[in-house]
Enzyme design. Structure first.
Site, PDB file in Angstrom:
ATOM      1  N   LYS A  47       0.847  -1.203   0.000  1.00  0.00           N
ATOM      2  CA  LYS A  47       0.000   0.000   0.000  1.00  0.00           C
ATOM      3  C   LYS A  47       0.884   1.257   0.000  1.00  0.00           C
ATOM      4  CE  LYS A  47      -3.761  -2.584   2.062  1.00  0.00           C
ATOM      5  NZ  LYS A  47      -4.521  -3.008   3.249  1.00  0.00           N
ATOM      6  N   GLN A  91      -4.813  -1.782   9.528  1.00  0.00           N
ATOM      7  CA  GLN A  91      -4.719  -3.085   8.881  1.00  0.00           C
ATOM      8  C   GLN A  91      -5.388  -4.158   9.738  1.00  0.00           C
ATOM      9  OE1 GLN A  91      -3.684  -3.575   5.805  1.00  0.00           O
ATOM     10  NE2 GLN A  91      -3.873  -5.793   5.818  1.00  0.00           N
ATOM     11  N   ASP A 114     -11.034   2.943   4.114  1.00  0.00           N
ATOM     12  CA  ASP A 114     -11.395   1.526   4.034  1.00  0.00           C
ATOM     13  C   ASP A 114     -12.911   1.348   3.917  1.00  0.00           C
ATOM     14  OD1 ASP A 114      -9.587  -0.590   3.977  1.00  0.00           O
ATOM     15  OD2 ASP A 114      -9.044  -0.343   6.090  1.00  0.00           O
TER      16      ASP A 114
HETATM   17  N1  GUN Z   1      -6.894  -6.879   5.696  1.00  0.00           N
HETATM   18  C1  GUN Z   1      -7.202  -7.567   4.569  1.00  0.00           C
HETATM   19  N2  GUN Z   1      -7.816  -6.763   3.680  1.00  0.00           N
HETATM   20  C2  GUN Z   1      -7.898  -5.534   4.257  1.00  0.00           C
HETATM   21  C3  GUN Z   1      -8.413  -4.287   3.822  1.00  0.00           C
HETATM   22  O1  GUN Z   1      -8.949  -4.108   2.721  1.00  0.00           O
HETATM   23  N3  GUN Z   1      -8.290  -3.263   4.714  1.00  0.00           N
HETATM   24  C4  GUN Z   1      -7.725  -3.432   5.923  1.00  0.00           C
HETATM   25  N4  GUN Z   1      -7.662  -2.376   6.714  1.00  0.00           N
HETATM   26  N5  GUN Z   1      -7.223  -4.579   6.350  1.00  0.00           N
HETATM   27  C5  GUN Z   1      -7.312  -5.623   5.509  1.00  0.00           C
END
Ligand code: GUN
Length: 283
Positions: A47, A91, A114
């Protein structure tokens, strides 16, 4: 037809970079990771790399595995109040000692790139989203890019999580599909699956979707990230078998995964635009 999420994400990231350059804005994303899970650390690194590529600034906050809910809440509050931060991503999954619901609820909705905060999920349900969760929104982008119609189509979503299954179903409903959500208690799951023009699998079981479970010509979207007996990355779908029957199918890797990150970048730019021109009305 193979739905090449990697190619779509590359195209969208290039386009986004141009838009960010033209905007004169410098959006900023903050990530919070708690603990040392190697998979989560890899995703967060990816990311940050995507941010760099499109002209988004990023800061990473790392907290220890044994961090308390209060400590994570403090980090979120600091980022909520930081005028230089446009987007916040915590996350998931968080370690079992941290109350995930309290953390999600604490993120300022205007920075919730998110799309997991109840405010943003509620707006999505009302058909008026600001930030939709990145994985399902990325899937909608793939369908759109490949001109796969949703109106009047039978869509079956397997999985009811807040990050994929539920928002996926609502996005498809908002796009005029006829939607069924299936889950671990669904009866006659295979019959439901065979009725799908668009089948979205977010089950988390390697090769769960077999050729006899899909309708000829259906669009198959594989959200799974699993490992087979040989330790090789694979999705929920028996790709080689199912591709013979499907009209269109996403591979793993190179399907849904890259779109999740591209959508996160798009959501972060959106957050920056909204904060710059609308004085935080989405907060
Ligand atoms: N863990 C797995 N996929 C995601 C996501 O799209 N966002 C977040 N914050 N954690 C994740």
């Amino acid at each position: 037809m193979i739905l090449d999420g990697k190619a779509v994400s590359e195209k969208r990231l290039e386009l986004l970079k141009e838009k960010i350059d033209e905007s004169g804005l410098y959006p900023r994303l903050a990530t919070i990771i708690v603990g040392e899970d190697p998979g989560s650390k890899l995703y967060v690194r990816m990311k940050h790399r995507a941010c760099e590529r499109v002209g988004i600034g990023s800061v990473g906050i790392e907290l220890p595995e044994d961090a308390s809910t209060e400590r994570v809440l403090e980090a979120v509050a600091r980022l909520n109040n930081d005028p230089d931060i446009d987007g916040i991503l915590v996350q998931l999954p968080l370690p079992s000692g941290v109350d995930t619901t309290r953390i999600i609820d604490a993120v300022a909705p205007g920075k919730d790139v998110d799309g997991f905060h109840p405010y943003n999920l509620g707006r999505l349900l009302a058909g008026n989203p600001i930030f939709a969760p990145c994985t399902p929104q990325g899937i909608m982008t793939i369908l759109d890019e490949y001109r796969i119609p949703t109106e009047g189509q039978r869509a079956v979503v397997i999985g009811r999580s807040i990050d994929v299954g539920r928002p996926m179903a609502v996005l498809l409903l908002n796009a005029d599909a006829t939607v069924t959500i299936c889950h671990s208690k669904t009866k006659n799951l295979e019959d439901e699956m065979r009725g799908a023009d668009i089948l979205i699998s977010a089950v988390g079981k390697a090769k769960f979707v077999r050729p006899n479970m899909v309708k000829e010509g259906a669009t198959i979207i594989d959200v799974g990230i699993n490992y087979d007996e040989q330790g090789k990355l694979c999705g929920d779908v028996d790709f080689e078998g199912v591709r013979e029957r499907a009209g269109a199918i996403t591979p793993v890797p190179g399907g849904v995964g890259p779109m999740t990150i591209a959508t996160l970048m798009e959501n972060t730019f959106r957050a920056a635009r909204l904060r710059s021109c609308c004085n935080d009305t989405a907060r």
